[in-house]
Scaffold this active site. Structure first.
Site, PDB file in Angstrom:
ATOM      1  CD1 TRP A  51       5.717  -1.007   0.118  1.00  0.00           C
ATOM      2  CD2 TRP A  51       7.173  -0.572   1.763  1.00  0.00           C
ATOM      3  NE1 TRP A  51       6.933  -0.746  -0.453  1.00  0.00           N
ATOM      4  CE2 TRP A  51       7.839  -0.475   0.514  1.00  0.00           C
ATOM      5  CE3 TRP A  51       7.893  -0.329   2.930  1.00  0.00           C
ATOM      6  CZ2 TRP A  51       9.205  -0.150   0.431  1.00  0.00           C
ATOM      7  CZ3 TRP A  51       9.254  -0.003   2.845  1.00  0.00           C
ATOM      8  CH2 TRP A  51       9.898   0.081   1.611  1.00  0.00           C
ATOM      9  CE  LYS A 148      11.024   6.269  -1.071  1.00  0.00           C
ATOM     10  NZ  LYS A 148       9.838   6.159  -1.923  1.00  0.00           N
TER      11      LYS A 148
END
Ligand SMILES: C[S@@+](CC[C@H](N)C(=O)[O-])C[C@H]1O[C@@H](n2cnc3c(N)ncnc32)[C@H](O)[C@@H]1O
Length: 195
Positions: A51, A148
């Protein structure tokens, strides 16, 4: 039997990302433009670095990505002035972030899984709540949050908290997230703050 080398695994390898998880960010980025050019991004639980690597490319030419993880990041491509890494536990005090403000907070944090779904869910929600708390300290008004969480009974409460703090909220299950995985992602756009 689980397909170990699936499409996204091979794609990540080909595109030189250390993990297939990059596509869980890319899909949402393409649809919602979570991260913009020249942004300052805080990436919580950034190891092994997919990421962060994707975010570094997205914030070019003048943006900065700050990654935090318990473990060290070992991606050579992240040895760049536009990436800084801090090895720390996000539950600890984070004095190095003092006075910093970010346009985006990302969290792909996951607990070390125990095999017990409920325990893993509870730990994941704790991480997500801490990430949301950190938005209160370090996310600019108008900023975005992508986080998440492992689904379970405390998920609706977490999503409701995000809805109180952001003008627009989406719950997303990216295509690259395995269908058997309980993970889901909450996207909060346009932070209004805890006031
Ligand atoms: C799924 S990985 C993140 C993958 C990353 N987004 C990527 O694309 O490379 C989850 C990370 O969360 C980190 N993590 C879990 N608990 C943490 C904590 N309390 N503080 C900091 N990092 C944590 C783990 O060490 C792990 O590296």
């Amino acid at each position: 039997m689980k397909k170990v080398q699936d499409h996204y695994f091979s794609k990540a390898k080909k595109e030189n990302y250390p993990a297939r998880s990059v596509y869980k960010l890319e899909e949402v980025q393409k649809k919602y433009r979570v991260i913009r050019k020249n942004n300052h991004v805080l990436d919580l639980g950034c190891c092994p670095g997919s990421w962060s690597l994707y975010a570094v490319k997205t914030v070019a030419p003048a943006g900065i990505v700050t990654g935090i993880d318990l473990q060290p990041v070992k991606v050579k491509k992240l040895t760049l002035p536009s990436f800084e890494f801090i090895q720390a536990d996000i539950f600890a005090e984070l004095p190095f972030l003092e006075d910093r403000q970010f346009n985006v907070v990302l969290s792909d944090m996951a607990p070390r899984t125990s095999g017990n779904k409920f325990t893993d869910h509870v730990k994941s929600v704790e991480l997500a709540i801490r990430a949301l708390e950190l938005c209160g300290s370090f996310l600019r008004q108008g900023g975005n949050f992508y986080c998440k969480v492992f689904q379970g009974e405390d998920f609706p409460g977490f999503a409701a908290d995000v809805r109180k703090l952001f003008k627009q909220v989406k719950v997303v299950k990216p295509k690259s997230s395995r269908s058997e995985s309980r993970e889901i992602f909450v996207l909060g756009m346009n932070f209004t703050g805890f006031s």
